[in-house]
Design an enzyme around this catalytic site. Structure first.
Site, mmCIF file in Angstrom:
data_model
loop_
_atom_site.group_PDB
_atom_site.id
_atom_site.type_symbol
_atom_site.label_atom_id
_atom_site.label_comp_id
_atom_site.label_asym_id
_atom_site.label_seq_id
_atom_site.Cartn_x
_atom_site.Cartn_y
_atom_site.Cartn_z
ATOM 1 N N LYS A 1 30.806 45.064 30.601
ATOM 2 C CA LYS A 1 29.993 45.907 31.492
ATOM 3 C C LYS A 1 29.131 46.850 30.651
ATOM 4 O O LYS A 1 27.932 47.008 30.915
ATOM 5 C CB LYS A 1 30.899 46.706 32.446
ATOM 6 N N GLN B 1 38.265 51.320 36.266
ATOM 7 C CA GLN B 1 38.717 49.937 36.149
ATOM 8 C C GLN B 1 40.135 49.790 36.699
ATOM 9 O O GLN B 1 41.018 50.587 36.380
ATOM 10 C CB GLN B 1 38.641 49.489 34.678
ATOM 11 N N ASP C 1 31.244 50.755 42.644
ATOM 12 C CA ASP C 1 32.167 49.650 42.950
ATOM 13 C C ASP C 1 32.272 49.427 44.458
ATOM 14 O O ASP C 1 32.771 48.392 44.899
ATOM 15 C CB ASP C 1 33.573 49.987 42.422
HETATM 16 N N1 GUN Z 1 39.377 45.033 38.396
HETATM 17 C C1 GUN Z 1 39.103 43.752 38.737
HETATM 18 N N2 GUN Z 1 37.879 43.675 39.303
HETATM 19 C C2 GUN Z 1 37.375 44.923 39.323
HETATM 20 C C3 GUN Z 1 36.149 45.486 39.781
HETATM 21 O O1 GUN Z 1 35.271 44.800 40.306
HETATM 22 N N3 GUN Z 1 36.016 46.823 39.605
HETATM 23 C C4 GUN Z 1 36.973 47.588 39.046
HETATM 24 N N4 GUN Z 1 36.757 48.898 38.943
HETATM 25 N N5 GUN Z 1 38.130 47.115 38.620
HETATM 26 C C5 GUN Z 1 38.324 45.782 38.754
#
Ligand code: GUN
Length: 292
Positions: free
Chosen positions: A52, A96, A119
């Site tokens: 990311k 995350q 998110d």
């Molecule tokens: N863990 C697995 N997928 C995601 C996501 O799309 N966002 C976040 N913050 N954590 C995750």
């Protein structure tokens, strides 16, 4: 059979975002700034957050990665979130998941300022999504919609079967596919661990979106001809012959199911790269909406 090439489409989207950022720079405007908080040292989470952050650099965003130890208390994390909420330089941020067991995930997600919640996990944003209001659509479902749209996959009147009811993928996906408009207007069945005779349901599906995390769960006998397959599974399966010691495996037996499918996403290179591209898109949106 057409491969839904998430790697290519996500690159196209990143190029589009990079062009927008260049315009912002040319106009002397602030560029989007994404922050990502990671608690603990989970290998997969570190890989995702690393990608990311690298993607931010590629499109010209600013990025900040905040790594906290696995012993971090809920209170400490809530303090960090307050700091990010109040920091005018940060346009959007993500926490995350998964979080260590001493931290209440729902409490943490509710502490994020909804206008920075790129998110789309805050209940206010999730509620807006369910009510067809404009909001941040969670990145993985958003990426799936974008793939269906760019390959012009018909969804209206189709029977879409979603496998898995997670808050991140299955639940929002089931809502989005039943919404008015395109992609959407599907008749949706949401299946989960208590569903009886899942094969009987998947064999009637026009579109299957699998977000289960069980390698090769969906086999050719479970699907009908011309089915559209979206494979969200990304499980690390130990493999000594691979340099990393594991291979990324989807929920779908690609080799055999692809012979019956009209469209199918590969793993890797399908939904995964789309998730990151759509997170960037949400961050750009957050920046444009803030106008500070
Ligand atoms: N863990 C697995 N997928 C995601 C996501 O799309 N966002 C976040 N913050 N954590 C995750």
């Amino acid at each position: 059979m057409t491969i839904l090439d998430g790697k290519k489409v996500s690159n196209d989207i990143k190029n589009e975002i990079a062009a927008e950022v260049q315009k912002m720079k040319d106009n002397g405007e602030k560029v989007p700034h994404l922050a990502a908080v990671i608690v603990g040292e989970d290998g997969a989470s570190l890989t995702y957050v690393g990608s990311k952050v690298r993607s931010c650099e590629r499109v010209g965003f600013e990025s900040t990665m905040i790594c906290l130890p696995h012993t971090t208390s809920e209170e400490e994390l809530l303090r960090k979130i307050k700091e990010l909420n109040e920091n005018d330089d940060i346009d959007g941020f993500i926490i995350q998941l998964p979080l260590p067991p001493q931290i209440d995930t729902q409490k943490v997600l509710m502490a994020v300022d909804p206008s920075k919640d790129v998110d789309g996990f805050h209940p206010e944003n999730f509620g807006k999504l369910a009510l067809d209001m404009s909001t941040f659509i969670p990145a993985t479902p958003f990426g799936i919609l974008e793939l269906l749209a760019r390959y012009k996959v018909e969804t209206k009147g189709k029977h879409t079967v979603v496998i898995g009811r997670s808050h991140i993928v299955g639940r929002p996906m089931s809502i989005l596919m039943s919404r008015k408009g395109w992609p959407g207007d599907s008749t949706v069945t949401l299946t989960h661990s208590n569903t009886k005779d899942i094969a009987q349901i998947t064999s009637q599906a026009d579109i299957i979106i699998s977000a289960l995390g069980v390698p090769n769960f969906l086999t050719a006998e479970m699907v009908k001809d011309d089915v559209v397959i979206i494979d969200v599974g990304i499980t690390r399966v130990p493999d000594d012959s691979s340099p990393k010691g594991y291979v990324i495996t989807g929920d779908v037996d690609f080799e055999n199911v692809s012979k019956k499918a009209s469209f199918i996403t590969p793993v890797p290179g399908g939904v995964g790269p789309m998730t990151i591209a759509m997170l960037l898109k949400n961050t750009l949106l957050a920046r444009v909406q803030r106008k500070i």
